[in-house]
Design a protein around this motif. Structure first.
Motif, PDB file in Angstrom:
ATOM      1  N   PHE A 111       2.460  -9.761  -8.799  1.00 60.06           N
ATOM      2  CA  PHE A 111       1.048  -9.393  -8.876  1.00 60.06           C
ATOM      3  C   PHE A 111       0.217 -10.149  -7.847  1.00 60.06           C
ATOM      4  O   PHE A 111      -0.630  -9.561  -7.169  1.00 60.06           O
ATOM      5  N   SER A 112       0.447 -11.459  -7.716  1.00 60.66           N
ATOM      6  CA  SER A 112      -0.346 -12.258  -6.783  1.00 60.66           C
ATOM      7  C   SER A 112      -0.102 -11.835  -5.334  1.00 60.66           C
ATOM      8  O   SER A 112      -1.036 -11.806  -4.528  1.00 60.66           O
ATOM      9  N   GLN A 113       1.149 -11.488  -5.008  1.00 63.69           N
ATOM     10  CA  GLN A 113       1.465 -11.058  -3.653  1.00 63.69           C
ATOM     11  C   GLN A 113       0.833  -9.705  -3.347  1.00 63.69           C
ATOM     12  O   GLN A 113       0.301  -9.477  -2.243  1.00 63.69           O
ATOM     13  N   LYS A 114       0.877  -8.804  -4.340  1.00 63.78           N
ATOM     14  CA  LYS A 114       0.265  -7.494  -4.166  1.00 63.78           C
ATOM     15  C   LYS A 114      -1.260  -7.624  -4.026  1.00 63.78           C
ATOM     16  O   LYS A 114      -1.868  -6.989  -3.164  1.00 63.78           O
ATOM     17  N   LEU A 115      -1.852  -8.478  -4.841  1.00 60.33           N
ATOM     18  CA  LEU A 115      -3.295  -8.683  -4.785  1.00 60.33           C
ATOM     19  C   LEU A 115      -3.707  -9.273  -3.435  1.00 60.33           C
ATOM     20  O   LEU A 115      -4.710  -8.865  -2.837  1.00 60.33           O
ATOM     21  N   PHE A 116      -2.911 -10.230  -2.950  1.00 69.07           N
ATOM     22  CA  PHE A 116      -3.204 -10.845  -1.655  1.00 69.07           C
ATOM     23  C   PHE A 116      -3.206  -9.792  -0.552  1.00 69.07           C
ATOM     24  O   PHE A 116      -4.120  -9.752   0.289  1.00 69.07           O
ATOM     25  N   ALA A 117      -2.187  -8.936  -0.541  1.00 70.65           N
ATOM     26  CA  ALA A 117      -2.083  -7.911   0.495  1.00 70.65           C
ATOM     27  C   ALA A 117      -3.232  -6.912   0.401  1.00 70.65           C
ATOM     28  O   ALA A 117      -3.774  -6.475   1.422  1.00 70.65           O
ATOM     29  N   ILE A 118      -3.622  -6.557  -0.826  1.00 67.22           N
ATOM     30  CA  ILE A 118      -4.708  -5.591  -1.017  1.00 67.22           C
ATOM     31  C   ILE A 118      -6.030  -6.163  -0.533  1.00 67.22           C
ATOM     32  O   ILE A 118      -6.827  -5.477   0.120  1.00 67.22           O
ATOM     33  N   LEU A 119      -6.285  -7.441  -0.831  1.00 67.55           N
ATOM     34  CA  LEU A 119      -7.562  -8.063  -0.474  1.00 67.55           C
ATOM     35  C   LEU A 119      -7.621  -8.497   0.987  1.00 67.55           C
ATOM     36  O   LEU A 119      -8.710  -8.639   1.546  1.00 67.55           O
ATOM     37  N   LEU A 120      -6.453  -8.712   1.584  1.00 67.76           N
ATOM     38  CA  LEU A 120      -6.413  -9.251   2.951  1.00 67.76           C
ATOM     39  C   LEU A 120      -7.163  -8.364   3.943  1.00 67.76           C
ATOM     40  O   LEU A 120      -7.934  -8.867   4.784  1.00 67.76           O
ATOM     41  N   VAL A 121      -6.974  -7.059   3.857  1.00 67.41           N
ATOM     42  CA  VAL A 121      -7.571  -6.160   4.847  1.00 67.41           C
ATOM     43  C   VAL A 121      -9.093  -6.106   4.732  1.00 67.41           C
ATOM     44  O   VAL A 121      -9.798  -6.382   5.717  1.00 67.41           O
ATOM     45  N   PRO A 122      -9.662  -5.780   3.559  1.00 67.48           N
ATOM     46  CA  PRO A 122     -11.132  -5.718   3.504  1.00 67.48           C
ATOM     47  C   PRO A 122     -11.813  -7.065   3.748  1.00 67.48           C
ATOM     48  O   PRO A 122     -12.874  -7.108   4.387  1.00 67.48           O
ATOM     49  N   LEU A 123     -11.214  -8.158   3.273  1.00 65.40           N
ATOM     50  CA  LEU A 123     -11.812  -9.472   3.503  1.00 65.40           C
ATOM     51  C   LEU A 123     -11.804  -9.815   4.995  1.00 65.40           C
ATOM     52  O   LEU A 123     -12.797 -10.328   5.527  1.00 65.40           O
ATOM     53  N   SER A 124     -10.698  -9.537   5.663  1.00 65.06           N
ATOM     54  CA  SER A 124     -10.604  -9.829   7.095  1.00 65.06           C
ATOM     55  C   SER A 124     -11.605  -8.994   7.890  1.00 65.06           C
ATOM     56  O   SER A 124     -12.266  -9.503   8.803  1.00 65.06           O
ATOM     57  N   ILE A 125     -11.710  -7.721   7.532  1.00 66.69           N
ATOM     58  CA  ILE A 125     -12.646  -6.845   8.232  1.00 66.69           C
ATOM     59  C   ILE A 125     -14.082  -7.326   8.007  1.00 66.69           C
ATOM     60  O   ILE A 125     -14.899  -7.360   8.943  1.00 66.69           O
ATOM     61  N   ALA A 155       3.287  -6.697   7.041  1.00 68.27           N
ATOM     62  CA  ALA A 155       4.324  -7.715   7.243  1.00 68.27           C
ATOM     63  C   ALA A 155       4.517  -8.527   5.974  1.00 68.27           C
ATOM     64  O   ALA A 155       5.643  -8.854   5.591  1.00 68.27           O
ATOM     65  N   TRP A 156       3.416  -8.852   5.308  1.00 68.10           N
ATOM     66  CA  TRP A 156       3.482  -9.662   4.087  1.00 68.10           C
ATOM     67  C   TRP A 156       4.206  -8.934   2.966  1.00 68.10           C
ATOM     68  O   TRP A 156       4.905  -9.560   2.160  1.00 68.10           O
ATOM     69  N   THR A 157       4.067  -7.623   2.897  1.00 70.95           N
ATOM     70  CA  THR A 157       4.697  -6.847   1.824  1.00 70.95           C
ATOM     71  C   THR A 157       6.047  -6.262   2.237  1.00 70.95           C
ATOM     72  O   THR A 157       6.644  -5.514   1.469  1.00 70.95           O
ATOM     73  N   SER A 158       6.507  -6.576   3.442  1.00 69.61           N
ATOM     74  CA  SER A 158       7.837  -6.123   3.859  1.00 69.61           C
ATOM     75  C   SER A 158       8.905  -7.023   3.239  1.00 69.61           C
ATOM     76  O   SER A 158       8.593  -8.057   2.655  1.00 69.61           O
ATOM     77  N   ARG A 159      10.151  -6.630   3.399  1.00 68.79           N
ATOM     78  CA  ARG A 159      11.220  -7.450   2.837  1.00 68.79           C
ATOM     79  C   ARG A 159      11.687  -8.553   3.776  1.00 68.79           C
ATOM     80  O   ARG A 159      12.664  -9.243   3.490  1.00 68.79           O
ATOM     81  N   PHE A 160      10.990  -8.723   4.884  1.00 72.82           N
ATOM     82  CA  PHE A 160      11.266  -9.874   5.741  1.00 72.82           C
ATOM     83  C   PHE A 160      10.638 -11.121   5.111  1.00 72.82           C
ATOM     84  O   PHE A 160       9.722 -11.019   4.292  1.00 72.82           O
ATOM     85  N   SER A 161      11.130 -12.273   5.510  1.00 69.42           N
ATOM     86  CA  SER A 161      10.674 -13.524   4.910  1.00 69.42           C
ATOM     87  C   SER A 161       9.164 -13.704   5.032  1.00 69.42           C
ATOM     88  O   SER A 161       8.605 -13.644   6.129  1.00 69.42           O
ATOM     89  N   ARG A 162       8.496 -13.934   3.898  1.00 69.67           N
ATOM     90  CA  ARG A 162       7.060 -14.204   3.934  1.00 69.67           C
ATOM     91  C   ARG A 162       6.771 -15.535   4.607  1.00 69.67           C
ATOM     92  O   ARG A 162       5.710 -15.714   5.195  1.00 69.67           O
ATOM     93  N   TYR A 163       7.722 -16.471   4.505  1.00 71.84           N
ATOM     94  CA  TYR A 163       7.508 -17.787   5.086  1.00 71.84           C
ATOM     95  C   TYR A 163       7.686 -17.783   6.598  1.00 71.84           C
ATOM     96  O   TYR A 163       7.349 -18.761   7.257  1.00 71.84           O
ATOM     97  N   GLN A 164       8.205 -16.685   7.130  1.00 75.45           N
ATOM     98  CA  GLN A 164       8.391 -16.605   8.577  1.00 75.45           C
ATOM     99  C   GLN A 164       7.637 -15.402   9.148  1.00 75.45           C
ATOM    100  O   GLN A 164       6.643 -15.566   9.853  1.00 75.45           O
ATOM    101  N   VAL A 165       8.065 -14.198   8.821  1.00 74.65           N
ATOM    102  CA  VAL A 165       7.409 -13.010   9.367  1.00 74.65           C
ATOM    103  C   VAL A 165       6.008 -12.831   8.774  1.00 74.65           C
ATOM    104  O   VAL A 165       5.035 -12.608   9.496  1.00 74.65           O
TER     105      VAL A 165
END
Length: 229
Positions: A111-125, A155-165
Motif C-alpha cells: 500500500f505504501s509503495q502504491k501510494l508513493f507512486a500515485i502521489l509522486l507525479v502530481p506532487l512533483s508537477i 521505475a518505482w513500480t517496476s520489478r527492478f530493484s527500488r534501491y537501485q533503479v
C-alpha cells in the motif's frame, strides 16, 4: 569472467571517468577549453552507459535502454545550446523509459509503495509549477515534469530493484526539480550547482546498471554461466 570484465566493464569505468571528472572540472570550475569539447565531455558519461546497455543486453531490451540513455546524453549536450531541444530529447527518453518499465510491472505492490507512486507525479508537477519566478514558463515546466515524474513512478513500480533503479529515477527527478528551483527560490544558492549533476549522473548510472544486472540474472536462469553486471 575475465572476458566479461575486459569487454564490458570498461564502458562503466569510462562512463564514471567522464561523469565524475566533468563535475569537478566543468561544474565546480570554469575550464579554459573550447565549448564544443566541454559539451562532448558532458554527454560522454551517459553515452557510455548507453553503450554499456547495448553491449550487455543482446536483445530488444538493450536497444531500448541504450536508446533512452542516448536521448539523455543528447539532452545533456543540447541543453547547452537550446533549452527546448534539450528538454525535448529528455522527454523522448522518458517516454521510451515509461514504455520499457510498463513491460516489467511489479505484480504485487504494498500500500505504501502504491501510494508513493500515485502521489509522486502530481506532487512533483505541483512543485515544478510553483518554482520558477517567471510565471510564464511555469506551465511548460510542469508539462515537462509530467514526463520525468511519470518515468520515476513507473521505475518505482517496476520489478527492478527500488534501491537501485527506483532510487536512481528519483534522483533524476530531484535533479530536475533543482534545475527548476534555480529558476526561482534557489537562484542565488550554491545548492543546485553542487547537487544537480551528481544526482542526475548517478541516477542514470543506477538505472542502467540496475536494469542490466536484473535482466542479465534472468537470462542466466537458463544457463550455468556466471553473470556480472
Amino acid at each position: 569472467m575475465k572476458s566479461a570484465f575486459a569487454e564490458n566493464r570498461p564502458f562503466l569505468m569510462i562512463s564514471l571517468l567522464f561523469g565524475i571528472s566533468y563535475y569537478f572540472a566543468c561544474v565546480l570550475n570554469t575550464p579554459e577549453l573550447p565549448e564544443p569539447l566541454i559539451v562532448l565531455w558532458k554527454g560522454a558519461g551517459v553515452s557510455f552507459l548507453a553503450i554499456y546497455a547495448l553491449v550487455r543486453l543482446h536483445r530488444l531490451d538493450g536497444k531500448i535502454v541504450g536508446a533512452f540513455m542516448a536521448f539523455g546524453a543528447l539532452g545533456d549536450m543540447a541543453l547547452e545550446y537550446d533549452m527546448i531541444i534539450g528538454a525535448g530529447a529528455f522527454m523522448v527518453g522518458h517516454f521510451l523509459a515509461i514504455a520499457f518499465y510498463s513491460r516489467y510491472r511489479r505484480h504485487k505492490l504494498g500500500f505504501s509503495q502504491k501510494l508513493f507512486a500515485i502521489l509522486l507525479v502530481p506532487l512533483s508537477i505541483g512543485i515544478a509549477w510553483a518554482l520558477p519566478s517567471d510565471r510564464g514558463s511555469a506551465l511548460t515546466i510542469a508539462l515537462y515534469c509530467l514526463s520525468v515524474a511519470g518515468m520515476a513512478a513507473m521505475a518505482w513500480t517496476s520489478r527492478f530493484s527500488r534501491y537501485q533503479v527506483g532510487a536512481g529515477a528519483i534522483l533524476f527527478l530531484v535533479s530536475d526539480l533543482l534545475i527548476f528551483a534555480r529558476m526561482g527560490p534557489l537562484e542565488t544558492s550554491i545548492i543546485p550547482d553542487l547537487f544537480i549533476w551528481p544526482f542526475y549522473y548517478f541516477g542514470q548510472f543506477m538505472i542502467a546498471t540496475g536494469i542490466v544486472r536484473t535482466l542479465r540474472h534472468e537470462m542466466a536462469a537458463d544457463s550455468a554461466d556466471p553473470v556480472h553486471a
